[in-house]
Each structure stands twice: as structure tokens, then as C-alpha cells.
Design a protein around this motif. Sequence first.
Motif, short mmCIF file in Angstrom:
data_model
loop_
_atom_site.label_atom_id
_atom_site.label_comp_id
_atom_site.label_asym_id
_atom_site.label_seq_id
_atom_site.Cartn_x
_atom_site.Cartn_y
_atom_site.Cartn_z
N TYR A 104 0.83 -1.21 0.00
CA TYR A 104 0.00 0.00 0.00
C TYR A 104 0.86 1.27 0.00
O TYR A 104 0.52 2.26 -0.65
N TYR A 105 1.98 1.23 0.72
CA TYR A 105 2.87 2.38 0.70
C TYR A 105 3.64 2.47 -0.62
O TYR A 105 4.02 3.56 -1.05
N LEU A 106 3.88 1.33 -1.26
CA LEU A 106 4.63 1.33 -2.51
C LEU A 106 3.89 2.08 -3.62
O LEU A 106 4.51 2.53 -4.59
N VAL A 107 2.58 2.21 -3.49
CA VAL A 107 1.80 2.96 -4.47
C VAL A 107 2.32 4.39 -4.60
O VAL A 107 2.25 5.00 -5.67
N ASP A 108 2.89 4.94 -3.51
CA ASP A 108 3.31 6.34 -3.49
C ASP A 108 4.81 6.54 -3.65
O ASP A 108 5.30 7.67 -3.48
N CYS A 109 5.57 5.48 -3.95
CA CYS A 109 7.02 5.64 -4.05
C CYS A 109 7.61 4.53 -4.91
O CYS A 109 6.89 3.72 -5.49
N GLN A 110 8.93 4.52 -4.97
CA GLN A 110 9.62 3.49 -5.75
C GLN A 110 10.14 2.34 -4.89
O GLN A 110 10.36 1.24 -5.37
N MET A 111 10.34 2.59 -3.58
CA MET A 111 10.83 1.55 -2.68
C MET A 111 10.29 1.78 -1.28
O MET A 111 10.24 2.93 -0.82
N ARG A 171 15.42 -2.53 -12.04
CA ARG A 171 16.13 -2.39 -13.31
C ARG A 171 16.99 -1.12 -13.31
O ARG A 171 18.08 -1.10 -13.86
N SER A 172 16.49 -0.08 -12.67
CA SER A 172 17.19 1.20 -12.66
C SER A 172 18.42 1.19 -11.75
O SER A 172 19.44 1.79 -12.07
N ILE A 173 18.33 0.52 -10.59
CA ILE A 173 19.43 0.57 -9.62
C ILE A 173 20.35 -0.63 -9.69
O ILE A 173 21.40 -0.64 -9.04
N ARG A 174 19.99 -1.64 -10.48
CA ARG A 174 20.75 -2.91 -10.50
C ARG A 174 22.25 -2.69 -10.72
O ARG A 174 23.09 -3.26 -10.02
N ALA A 175 22.61 -1.86 -11.68
CA ALA A 175 24.01 -1.66 -12.00
C ALA A 175 24.76 -0.93 -10.89
O ALA A 175 25.99 -0.97 -10.85
N GLY A 176 24.03 -0.30 -9.98
CA GLY A 176 24.66 0.44 -8.89
C GLY A 176 24.87 -0.37 -7.64
O GLY A 176 25.20 0.19 -6.59
N THR A 177 24.67 -1.68 -7.70
CA THR A 177 24.86 -2.54 -6.54
C THR A 177 25.93 -3.58 -6.85
O THR A 177 25.94 -4.16 -7.93
N ARG A 178 26.80 -3.79 -5.86
CA ARG A 178 27.85 -4.79 -6.05
C ARG A 178 28.22 -5.52 -4.77
O ARG A 178 28.99 -6.48 -4.80
N GLN A 194 20.59 7.80 -5.55
CA GLN A 194 21.37 8.26 -6.70
C GLN A 194 20.51 8.41 -7.95
O GLN A 194 20.80 9.24 -8.80
N ARG A 195 19.48 7.59 -8.04
CA ARG A 195 18.59 7.64 -9.20
C ARG A 195 17.39 8.55 -8.96
O ARG A 195 16.46 8.60 -9.77
N GLY A 196 17.40 9.29 -7.85
CA GLY A 196 16.33 10.25 -7.58
C GLY A 196 15.02 9.64 -7.16
O GLY A 196 13.96 10.25 -7.32
N MET A 197 15.06 8.44 -6.58
CA MET A 197 13.82 7.75 -6.22
C MET A 197 13.28 8.18 -4.86
O MET A 197 14.04 8.62 -3.99
N ARG A 198 11.98 8.03 -4.71
CA ARG A 198 11.34 8.27 -3.43
C ARG A 198 11.34 6.97 -2.63
O ARG A 198 10.88 5.93 -3.10
N VAL A 199 11.87 7.04 -1.40
CA VAL A 199 11.97 5.87 -0.54
C VAL A 199 11.25 6.16 0.76
O VAL A 199 11.48 7.19 1.40
#
Length: 241
Positions: A104-111, A171-178, A194-199
Motif C-alpha cells: 500500500y505504501y509502494l503505491v506512493d514511491c519506488q521503494m 532495473r534502474s538501480i541494479r548496475a549500482g549494486t555490487r 542516486q537515481r532520484g527515487m522516493r523511498v
Amino acid sequence: MFRGHRVTVVVPAYNEEATIAEVVAEFLAPECVDRVLVVDNNSRDRTAQLAASAGADVIAESAPGYGCAIRAGLDHSVECSADILVITEADGSFRGEDVWKLLYYLVDCQMVLGTRTTRQMVEQGANMDKKLRWGNVAMAKLLELFWYLPHEPRLTDVGCTFRALWADSWRSIRAGTREPGPSFSPEMICAAYQRGMRVIEVPVHYGARLGGESKHSASLAKVSKTALGMFKAICRKRFRG
């Protein structure tokens, strides 16, 4: 499904035969969950067999570490057309019913991140004593400070592994994790900023393990090693990009 979106719960597992069947049942129970995917990370016991018998899909990931297992599970889920990805633990410390809250909270953000630092929701016997709680808060406040502009985050528990995100977010943040180990958890948050997402962070129930012991917080030495790794990961993401 949740509002027409396919939901997959990803469970990284290493030698969790004592708990995995109950965890799979717990997270298959909510009607919003379409699939539970267990990532067998080199288990030497019956984790994979018991997970499959309980109704989970099981894949193997040979690269050791929590971060490696989660990446494999998220990648596989996206390839199988999941729209929403939920990450949880194989030890039984989280509740399947809290998946609804995350969605329900994910409706308003990316994570959406769970937090285990709300004392009223930490059950008796849970692995969250003062040093763990305040250690998690300290790492969260460090991340807040580093990413205050432009995001102004409000975080208390960057080590909580119960979280949800959209497939497109992954898909957007995958390359930024190692990070291969538990430092993947705060690294994932930094990558989102870094990708400007709302958390958004929300309290979740946190209970005692159903069996076994934590691979990362069973002793002061393990807690210290995990905290140092998280500190390095946060600094690297902020200052080295």
C-alpha cells in the motif's frame, strides 16, 4: 496480485532447513502474493527440498553472500515478469501479513523499507537488543546526513531486509549494486537515492527466529563486522558514486 500487479517474494536462504518451510507458507498466505522464490545460496542441508515441498520456486546461486543471493532472486523475478518484488528473510522473524502494508505504501514511491526499531512492534525474543537497534539507527542517520540534499530522508533501520520495490526500480538501480554481503541493504538504498527515487520507511513486526542463528548478528564480532561493512558501503556510494 495487488491491483493488477504480479507480486514475487524473494527469500535468500543458506542452511535454513529448520525454518524455510514455515516461512514459505507464511508468505504464500497473503492473497496479494503470486509467487515465493527461494534462492538457495550453497546450502548444505535440505533447505532447497523443503522450500520446494512447501510450494516455493527454488533457484540456486553459487556466489556466496546475502547480496549475491538477493541480486540473483530479483533478476530472476524480473525475467519471469514480476511487477513488484518483496524481499524477506528465511528465519521466520517477519510476518507475511505485513506484505500488504509494504504494498500500500509502494503505491506512493519506488521503494518501501521496513524498520525494526519501533519497540512496540519488536516481539519478545527478537534479535534486536540495544546495541543492534542503536547500531542500525546510527547507520541510518549517517545515510540521512550524506543524502539529506536533495532527498531529506527519514530512516531508522537501513539493515532491515524486509522491503518492497517495483521491478522497474530494480532495473534502474541494479548496475549500482555490487556488495556481496549484508552491506547490500544500505547500498541498495543509496543506489535508489542516486537515481532520484522516493523511498519510504514503515514499521514492521519483528519476532524471534524460528530456528538457527543469525549469520550477521549472532555475536558482537559479527555485529561489528557488519556495521563496518555498511559504513564503508554508504561512504563509497556517497563519495565515489
